[in-house]
Design an enzyme around this catalytic site. Structure first.
Site, mmCIF file in Angstrom:
data_model
loop_
_atom_site.group_PDB
_atom_site.id
_atom_site.type_symbol
_atom_site.label_atom_id
_atom_site.label_comp_id
_atom_site.label_asym_id
_atom_site.label_seq_id
_atom_site.Cartn_x
_atom_site.Cartn_y
_atom_site.Cartn_z
ATOM 1 N N CYS A 1 10.313 5.818 -21.057
ATOM 2 C CA CYS A 1 10.773 4.987 -19.936
ATOM 3 C C CYS A 1 9.849 3.808 -19.696
ATOM 4 C CB CYS A 1 10.963 5.816 -18.669
ATOM 5 S SG CYS A 1 9.706 7.035 -18.363
ATOM 6 N N ASP B 1 6.871 3.742 -18.504
ATOM 7 C CA ASP B 1 6.006 3.849 -17.331
ATOM 8 C C ASP B 1 4.536 3.824 -17.728
ATOM 9 O OD1 ASP B 1 8.358 4.166 -16.049
ATOM 10 O OD2 ASP B 1 7.994 6.196 -15.294
ATOM 11 N N CYS C 1 9.322 4.146 -12.261
ATOM 12 C CA CYS C 1 10.389 4.406 -11.303
ATOM 13 C C CYS C 1 9.835 5.029 -10.024
ATOM 14 C CB CYS C 1 11.408 5.354 -11.933
ATOM 15 S SG CYS C 1 10.741 6.987 -12.214
ATOM 16 N N CYS D 1 8.274 12.687 -14.851
ATOM 17 C CA CYS D 1 7.415 11.813 -14.039
ATOM 18 C C CYS D 1 6.251 12.612 -13.453
ATOM 19 C CB CYS D 1 8.206 11.179 -12.904
ATOM 20 S SG CYS D 1 9.555 10.141 -13.471
#
Lengths: 172, 128
Positions: free
Chosen positions: B37, B39, B63, B106
């Site tokens: 993603c 991140d 996110c 996450c």
């Protein structure tokens, strides 16, 4: 192998350096031949097959035209690639963090010229990564390095997405 | 997908956002990323002479769930010993924030950031 590889689908040799225009041309040709509209009057079974082929084709095209996805796909052809891993690549991540911070400043200052400069630097970094990956992905002894480069590509891909988003916001 | 109230709270009012001097011998820095993603997460701790984490800071580009996970992680780490901090599990973070299954990674990233920061500090002090 039950299903032909994505490259074979487009009659291309598996490789990282790909003629993207040729890929797009072949995709359009093939997509036309399996387009659901052409099968509107065909028996249901044929319609279903065409739909499946159309989906496969689209998936293959999306995978091959994107550098990190293409890189991952090539590595996956040679062996399993772990899907979700946390990367600890300190220097690279430090730089990513810095670039994100810069981009945030550019956003705060609505600096379109600065964004253009940023984009050029990002593109140069992507090209450099692509070259390095192209040089090592096929060498089993450099597998680890190839995977690392592929993951770096993923970060830069995300970053260029963020840049595009920012450009759109600043354009409004 | 709807974020839980706790995620939104941490996202809108992130705790402990900031940066410490990574060269400070009392500071441990964890830099981790999730390529899928894109991140990027930096988590830093400042440890006092008693081996207690007296301050923690983070900066996350990602996110809402990634930001909330790291924000919560810094809150939980403060006042803990290194060993205690290392026992913080992603499942605890995910549970507290009511993360949906697709966002569990996450919290994994935040746990990895905690471990990386503690390891960096221990390495600096010759404890590894």
């Amino acid at each position: 192998m039950g299903t032909p590889c994505h490259f074979a689908l487009f009659d291309l040799q598996p490789g990282f350096n790909l003629d993207l225009d040729l890929l797009a041309t072949r995709y359009r040709e093939l997509a036309r031949s399996v387009h659901p509209d052409r099968f509107a009057d065909a028996p249901e079974a044929e319609q279903r097959v065409a739909l499946e082929r159309s989906a496969t084709l689209n998936d293959a095209y999306q995978t091959l035209k994107n550098a990190p996805k293409r890189a991952r796909y090539l590595l996956a052809l040679k062996g399993e690639v772990p899907l979700e891993v946390t990367v600890q690549d300190p220097e690279f991540l430090m730089q990513q963090m810095q670039w994100r911070e810069e981009l945030e400043d550019l956003q705060d200052e609505a600096d379109l010229a600065g964004v253009a400069v940023f984009k050029r630097r990002l593109k140069a970094a992507q090209e450099e990564l692509n070259e390095s990956f192209a040089a090592c992905w096929d060498d089993a002894a450099q597998r680890e390095q190839a995977e690392r480069l592929m993951r770096r590509m993923q970060f830069l891909d995300k970053l260029s997405y963020e840049v595009r988003q920012l450009e759109e916001r600043l354009d409004d | 997908m709807a974020y839980s109230e706790k995620v939104i709270d941490h996202y809108e009012n992130p705790r402990n956002v900031g940066k410490m001097n990574a060269e400070d011998p009392d500071v441990g820095t964890g830099m981790v990323g999730a390529p899928a993603c894109g991140d990027v997460m930096r988590l830093q701790i400042k440890v006092n002479e008693q081996g207690i984490i007296e301050d923690a800071k983070f900066k996350t580009y990602g996110c809402g769930s990634a930001i909330a996970s790291s924000s919560l992680a810094t809150e939980w780490m403060k006042g803990k010993t290194l060993d205690e901090a290392e026992t913080i599990k992603n499942t605890q973070l995910a549970e507290e924030l009511a993360l949906p299954p697709v966002k569990i990674h996450c919290s994994v990233l935040a746990e990895d950031a905690i471990k990386a920061a503690v390891r960096d500090y221990k390495q600096k002090k010759g404890l590894l």
